[in-house]
Design a protein around this motif. Sequence first.
Motif, short mmCIF file in Angstrom:
data_model
loop_
_atom_site.label_atom_id
_atom_site.label_comp_id
_atom_site.label_asym_id
_atom_site.label_seq_id
_atom_site.Cartn_x
_atom_site.Cartn_y
_atom_site.Cartn_z
N ARG A 1 17.21 -30.07 12.48
CA ARG A 1 18.41 -30.09 11.64
C ARG A 1 18.05 -30.19 10.16
NH1 ARG A 1 21.99 -34.06 15.58
NH2 ARG A 1 22.80 -32.40 16.93
N ALA A 2 16.98 -30.93 9.87
CA ALA A 2 16.53 -31.03 8.48
C ALA A 2 16.00 -29.70 7.98
CB ALA A 2 15.45 -32.11 8.36
N ASP B 1 17.01 -26.78 9.01
CA ASP B 1 18.21 -25.97 8.81
C ASP B 1 18.91 -26.34 7.51
OD1 ASP B 1 20.12 -24.04 9.69
OD2 ASP B 1 21.45 -25.67 10.28
N ARG B 2 18.94 -27.61 7.20
CA ARG B 2 19.63 -28.10 6.01
C ARG B 2 18.84 -27.83 4.73
NH1 ARG B 2 19.97 -32.78 7.73
NH2 ARG B 2 18.18 -33.73 6.68
N GLU B 3 17.52 -28.04 4.77
CA GLU B 3 16.68 -27.94 3.58
C GLU B 3 16.15 -26.53 3.34
OE1 GLU B 3 16.36 -30.31 1.50
OE2 GLU B 3 17.21 -31.96 2.66
N GLU C 1 13.97 -20.94 8.54
CA GLU C 1 15.32 -21.07 9.09
C GLU C 1 15.23 -21.10 10.60
OE1 GLU C 1 16.64 -16.35 9.09
OE2 GLU C 1 17.39 -17.71 7.54
#
Length: 227
Positions: free
Chosen positions: A27-28, A30-32, A77
């Motif tokens: 998730r990090a 994907d976020r960063e 990604e």
Amino acid sequence: MDVRPSFDTYIGSDGVTLDARDVALLRAIDREGSLNNAADGLGRSYAHAQRRIVELESAFGPLVERRRGGPDGGGSELTELAGELLAAFERTRRGYEGVADIAETVLRGTVVDREGELATVETAAGTVRALVPGDGDVQLSLRADAVTLTDPDDTPVPEHTSARNRFPGTVVAIDTGDRIARIAVDIGAEEPLLALVTEDSRGKLGLEPGSDVVASFKATATRGISI
């Protein structure tokens, strides 16, 4: 792929488990937008995070698509497969939140050897490795969500798994729910060993009363007290 729900939810494949820590990493990313930034944000080393992604991809398939260089400086990604795994993890976690009382199996036995806190306990079902503070006669408690069931023909050899406690047995009862099934397995103890599996996993393993299985669990998941 086998999904076993527990309070420490994870998704397993080929002996590798994707757990909450791995989910946080994905998730990090994907976020960063990059593995490096994701590792920094989580306070982890880039090298360790990279190795973990490689381990996960060896079992599950491509999870992170890497872009090298270019006008945007590259980055990472998540793949469609990673998104599906995250969704499956979340479904399993939500489905398990409603389980308020986790069934436990109680085994009684005698400590016959010890290595620090880790004791070897002789029980009616056989030898169990467990965390036991005392010696003599003890009572062992094992949560049903810590037990893994496998087909006898598809059980990893002890050298390839940390679940060194393993017992062949026969399914004697199944309590089914919407998502979770509680399986009772006769392993030769006074009471059946209880295990929790998803309904999907039960179907894939073909678990029915009379099915032969191998029940495995880690020594660290088995706690004992003197009696």
